[in-house]
Design a protein around this motif. Sequence first.
Motif, PDB file in Angstrom:
ATOM      1  N   VAL A  15       0.990  -1.181   0.154  1.00  0.00           N
ATOM      2  CA  VAL A  15       0.019  -0.055   0.076  1.00  0.00           C
ATOM      3  C   VAL A  15       0.782   1.195  -0.045  1.00  0.00           C
ATOM      4  CG1 VAL A  15      -1.711   1.318   1.405  1.00  0.00           C
ATOM      5  CG2 VAL A  15      -2.074  -1.160   1.007  1.00  0.00           C
ATOM      6  N   ALA A  16       1.869   0.981   0.694  1.00  0.00           N
ATOM      7  CA  ALA A  16       2.843   2.504   0.999  1.00  0.00           C
ATOM      8  C   ALA A  16       3.396   2.683  -0.631  1.00  0.00           C
ATOM      9  CB  ALA A  16       3.960   2.158   1.721  1.00  0.00           C
ATOM     10  N   GLU A  17       3.622   1.620  -1.430  1.00  0.00           N
ATOM     11  CA  GLU A  17       4.249   1.701  -2.731  1.00  0.00           C
ATOM     12  C   GLU A  17       2.986   2.380  -3.715  1.00  0.00           C
ATOM     13  OE1 GLU A  17       6.483  -1.899  -3.409  1.00  0.00           O
ATOM     14  OE2 GLU A  17       8.196  -0.791  -2.916  1.00  0.00           O
ATOM     15  N   ALA A  18       1.716   1.817  -3.469  1.00  0.00           N
ATOM     16  CA  ALA A  18       0.569   2.216  -4.249  1.00  0.00           C
ATOM     17  C   ALA A  18       0.401   3.816  -4.054  1.00  0.00           C
ATOM     18  CB  ALA A  18      -0.568   1.112  -3.918  1.00  0.00           C
ATOM     19  N   THR A  19       0.670   4.098  -2.950  1.00  0.00           N
ATOM     20  CA  THR A  19       0.223   5.581  -2.643  1.00  0.00           C
ATOM     21  C   THR A  19       1.329   6.653  -2.946  1.00  0.00           C
ATOM     22  OG1 THR A  19       1.157   5.335  -0.548  1.00  0.00           O
ATOM     23  CG2 THR A  19      -1.288   4.710  -0.842  1.00  0.00           C
ATOM     24  N   THR A  20       2.325   6.099  -3.608  1.00  0.00           N
ATOM     25  CA  THR A  20       3.177   7.097  -4.286  1.00  0.00           C
ATOM     26  C   THR A  20       2.665   7.698  -5.817  1.00  0.00           C
ATOM     27  OG1 THR A  20       4.431   5.466  -5.504  1.00  0.00           O
ATOM     28  CG2 THR A  20       5.223   6.135  -3.272  1.00  0.00           C
ATOM     29  N   ALA A  21       1.591   7.159  -6.043  1.00  0.00           N
ATOM     30  CA  ALA A  21       0.903   7.466  -7.622  1.00  0.00           C
ATOM     31  C   ALA A  21       0.452   8.844  -7.506  1.00  0.00           C
ATOM     32  CB  ALA A  21      -0.432   6.586  -7.635  1.00  0.00           C
ATOM     33  N   PRO A  22       0.578   9.495  -8.426  1.00  0.00           N
ATOM     34  CA  PRO A  22      -0.009  10.794  -8.764  1.00  0.00           C
ATOM     35  C   PRO A  22      -1.407  10.861  -8.636  1.00  0.00           C
ATOM     36  CG  PRO A  22       0.375  10.107 -10.974  1.00  0.00           C
ATOM     37  CD  PRO A  22       0.950   8.750  -9.748  1.00  0.00           C
ATOM     38  N   SER A  23      -1.810  11.972  -8.101  1.00  0.00           N
ATOM     39  CA  SER A  23      -3.481  12.368  -8.148  1.00  0.00           C
ATOM     40  C   SER A  23      -3.482  13.968  -8.093  1.00  0.00           C
ATOM     41  CB  SER A  23      -3.872  11.824  -6.853  1.00  0.00           C
ATOM     42  OG  SER A  23      -3.440  12.457  -5.731  1.00  0.00           O
ATOM     43  N   MET A  24      -4.660  14.397  -8.589  1.00  0.00           N
ATOM     44  CA  MET A  24      -5.005  15.730  -8.726  1.00  0.00           C
ATOM     45  C   MET A  24      -4.889  16.805  -7.494  1.00  0.00           C
ATOM     46  SD  MET A  24      -8.251  17.211 -10.600  1.00  0.00           S
ATOM     47  CE  MET A  24      -8.407  19.250 -10.849  1.00  0.00           C
ATOM     48  N   HIS A  25      -3.937  17.494  -7.613  1.00  0.00           N
ATOM     49  CA  HIS A  25      -3.504  18.309  -6.344  1.00  0.00           C
ATOM     50  C   HIS A  25      -2.955  17.347  -5.427  1.00  0.00           C
ATOM     51  CE1 HIS A  25      -5.197  21.159  -9.087  1.00  0.00           C
ATOM     52  NE2 HIS A  25      -6.184  21.568  -8.342  1.00  0.00           N
ATOM     53  N   ASN A  26      -2.465  16.129  -5.669  1.00  0.00           N
ATOM     54  CA  ASN A  26      -2.037  15.431  -4.655  1.00  0.00           C
ATOM     55  C   ASN A  26      -2.963  15.283  -3.413  1.00  0.00           C
ATOM     56  OD1 ASN A  26      -0.190  13.654  -3.430  1.00  0.00           O
ATOM     57  ND2 ASN A  26       0.744  15.147  -2.378  1.00  0.00           N
ATOM     58  N   ALA A  27      -4.155  15.005  -3.750  1.00  0.00           N
ATOM     59  CA  ALA A  27      -5.213  14.893  -2.836  1.00  0.00           C
ATOM     60  C   ALA A  27      -5.247  13.515  -2.283  1.00  0.00           C
ATOM     61  CB  ALA A  27      -6.383  15.440  -3.371  1.00  0.00           C
ATOM     62  N   LEU A  43      -9.688  -1.609  -2.903  1.00  0.00           N
ATOM     63  CA  LEU A  43      -9.552  -0.161  -3.161  1.00  0.00           C
ATOM     64  C   LEU A  43     -10.910   0.767  -3.222  1.00  0.00           C
ATOM     65  CD1 LEU A  43      -7.810   2.293  -3.961  1.00  0.00           C
ATOM     66  CD2 LEU A  43      -7.954   1.455  -6.313  1.00  0.00           C
ATOM     67  N   ARG A  44     -10.909   1.907  -2.278  1.00  0.00           N
ATOM     68  CA  ARG A  44     -12.147   2.436  -2.275  1.00  0.00           C
ATOM     69  C   ARG A  44     -11.725   3.937  -2.490  1.00  0.00           C
ATOM     70  NH1 ARG A  44     -16.459   0.000  -0.235  1.00  0.00           N
ATOM     71  NH2 ARG A  44     -17.526   2.004   0.116  1.00  0.00           N
ATOM     72  N   ALA A  45     -12.896   4.640  -3.043  1.00  0.00           N
ATOM     73  CA  ALA A  45     -12.722   5.983  -3.474  1.00  0.00           C
ATOM     74  C   ALA A  45     -12.996   6.909  -1.942  1.00  0.00           C
ATOM     75  CB  ALA A  45     -13.563   6.773  -4.223  1.00  0.00           C
ATOM     76  N   ASP A  46     -12.116   7.805  -1.875  1.00  0.00           N
ATOM     77  CA  ASP A  46     -12.558   8.727  -0.559  1.00  0.00           C
ATOM     78  C   ASP A  46     -13.134  10.107  -0.888  1.00  0.00           C
ATOM     79  OD1 ASP A  46     -12.485  10.037   1.807  1.00  0.00           O
ATOM     80  OD2 ASP A  46     -10.444   9.879   2.464  1.00  0.00           O
ATOM     81  N   PRO A  52     -15.348  19.163  -5.849  1.00  0.00           N
ATOM     82  CA  PRO A  52     -16.437  19.766  -6.405  1.00  0.00           C
ATOM     83  C   PRO A  52     -16.365  20.561  -7.342  1.00  0.00           C
ATOM     84  CG  PRO A  52     -16.580  20.191  -4.169  1.00  0.00           C
ATOM     85  CD  PRO A  52     -15.397  19.524  -4.419  1.00  0.00           C
ATOM     86  N   ARG A  53     -15.542  21.559  -7.277  1.00  0.00           N
ATOM     87  CA  ARG A  53     -15.260  22.555  -8.362  1.00  0.00           C
ATOM     88  C   ARG A  53     -14.432  22.087  -9.585  1.00  0.00           C
ATOM     89  NH1 ARG A  53     -18.800  27.071  -7.713  1.00  0.00           N
ATOM     90  NH2 ARG A  53     -18.956  27.435  -5.586  1.00  0.00           N
ATOM     91  N   SER A  54     -13.412  21.365  -9.352  1.00  0.00           N
ATOM     92  CA  SER A  54     -12.304  21.146 -10.537  1.00  0.00           C
ATOM     93  C   SER A  54     -12.898  19.883 -10.832  1.00  0.00           C
ATOM     94  CB  SER A  54     -10.856  21.004 -10.094  1.00  0.00           C
ATOM     95  OG  SER A  54     -10.884  22.293  -9.122  1.00  0.00           O
ATOM     96  N   ASP A  55     -13.324  18.854 -10.211  1.00  0.00           N
ATOM     97  CA  ASP A  55     -13.815  17.588 -10.796  1.00  0.00           C
ATOM     98  C   ASP A  55     -15.103  17.095 -10.438  1.00  0.00           C
ATOM     99  OD1 ASP A  55     -13.137  15.028 -11.767  1.00  0.00           O
ATOM    100  OD2 ASP A  55     -12.321  14.291  -9.715  1.00  0.00           O
ATOM    101  N   PRO A  56     -16.250  17.877 -10.838  1.00  0.00           N
ATOM    102  CA  PRO A  56     -17.479  17.716 -10.353  1.00  0.00           C
ATOM    103  C   PRO A  56     -18.023  16.112 -10.554  1.00  0.00           C
ATOM    104  CG  PRO A  56     -17.637  19.063 -12.272  1.00  0.00           C
ATOM    105  CD  PRO A  56     -16.002  18.786 -11.754  1.00  0.00           C
ATOM    106  N   GLY A  57     -17.423  15.532 -11.538  1.00  0.00           N
ATOM    107  CA  GLY A  57     -18.007  14.225 -11.786  1.00  0.00           C
ATOM    108  C   GLY A  57     -17.112  13.256 -11.332  1.00  0.00           C
ATOM    109  N   ASN A  58     -15.959  13.506 -10.669  1.00  0.00           N
ATOM    110  CA  ASN A  58     -14.842  12.553 -10.104  1.00  0.00           C
ATOM    111  C   ASN A  58     -14.248  11.956 -11.035  1.00  0.00           C
ATOM    112  OD1 ASN A  58     -15.584  13.130  -7.573  1.00  0.00           O
ATOM    113  ND2 ASN A  58     -17.405  11.733  -7.361  1.00  0.00           N
ATOM    114  N   LEU A  61     -10.752  11.905  -9.756  1.00  0.00           N
ATOM    115  CA  LEU A  61     -10.263  11.078  -8.615  1.00  0.00           C
ATOM    116  C   LEU A  61     -10.376   9.562  -9.044  1.00  0.00           C
ATOM    117  CD1 LEU A  61     -12.691  11.040  -5.533  1.00  0.00           C
ATOM    118  CD2 LEU A  61     -12.567   9.098  -6.794  1.00  0.00           C
ATOM    119  N   HIS A  62     -11.077   8.975  -9.974  1.00  0.00           N
ATOM    120  CA  HIS A  62     -10.751   7.698 -10.583  1.00  0.00           C
ATOM    121  C   HIS A  62      -9.591   7.402 -11.073  1.00  0.00           C
ATOM    122  CE1 HIS A  62     -15.366   7.497  -9.929  1.00  0.00           C
ATOM    123  NE2 HIS A  62     -15.297   6.151 -10.362  1.00  0.00           N
TER     124      HIS A  62
END
Length: 330
Positions: A15-27, A43-46, A52-58, A61-62
């Motif tokens: 999991v530590a290695e999985a979470t080095t992945a990039p994400s929008m604004h490093n959220a 694996l679940r979305a948080d 909501p402003r920049s990525d209203p459809g998620n 996030l996906h």
Amino acid sequence: MAQLRLDQRTVTTLVAEATTAPSMHNAQPWRFRFLAAERLVLLRADPARAMPRSDPGNRALHIGCGAALFNLRVAAVHASLVPRIRLLPDPRDPLLLASVQLADLSEAPQEKDLWRLHPAIRQRRTSRHPFSERDIPENVRATLQAAAAREGATLLFPGLWHVDTLLELVRDAESRDLVRAEEDEDLVRWTRLGGEVDTAVDGVPAYAFGPRKSDGKAPVRDFSGRRPVPDRGSAAFERTPHLALLGTRGDGPRDWLAAGQALERVLLEGTLRGLSTSLTSHPLEDRELRLLTRDPGSGVGHVQMVLRLGYGPKGPATPRRPVPDVLSVV
């Protein structure tokens, strides 16, 4: 054959290695749950980390969660495990994005080529610094395109006229942000300035903003927004940026997860070949602008990400949430 029980230390490393992945604004919009008796990682979305402003459809996030899923696959193969993936395994639970069964080698063949990518997981960085004008060799471009195709996506290197169009769309997105003050909400929430920098476990800290652009055409988002950042400096960026479009045929949650896995596979391959990379999602955050990023003659159905590639500084590592904050074991 009975499976050996996986120890928690191994799962924590995965999991530590999985979470080095990039994400929008490093959220870092993910959570993991390990069902020890079943050797199953969920694996679940948080949703608390949605934008909501920049990525209203998620969509973004996906994509971020898909990138983390790909890293998990690479890490599992490196640990001599076989990850069996199911995307969106429960239609009644849209936040459950994937399940990963960690099988033993004796039960199924490995994706052996993933093992080769493992060193790049920790080496990959997002660089918001100037790159050189050096071209990317055709064989490297072909390797990156093949990497995207392995995950069911398309990577296109647009021609000069299309690059100019993309740069115009980035400028349009920047102009819209200036006109609509509320568009800054997500950026302000996920950037770290002043005293926050030293304690941040997520977001984009000031040291990762890179210099302000004094010249050049490279599409690099200014994460400072309207806020001053002391001692930041400025620099000239490349006049002819090397951009690539990552696209998928469809445009739903399953396609976004595939795009995230393809994106990370491309980034890891590029890292191994000495490329520096950054991501440009700015023109994709507005539906009208996103439609215009596509070249109708290219065969790319839906553009999911714009990549900037080149040769230059790798950029600093950005903070990550502690594994206990994102992993539960039952």
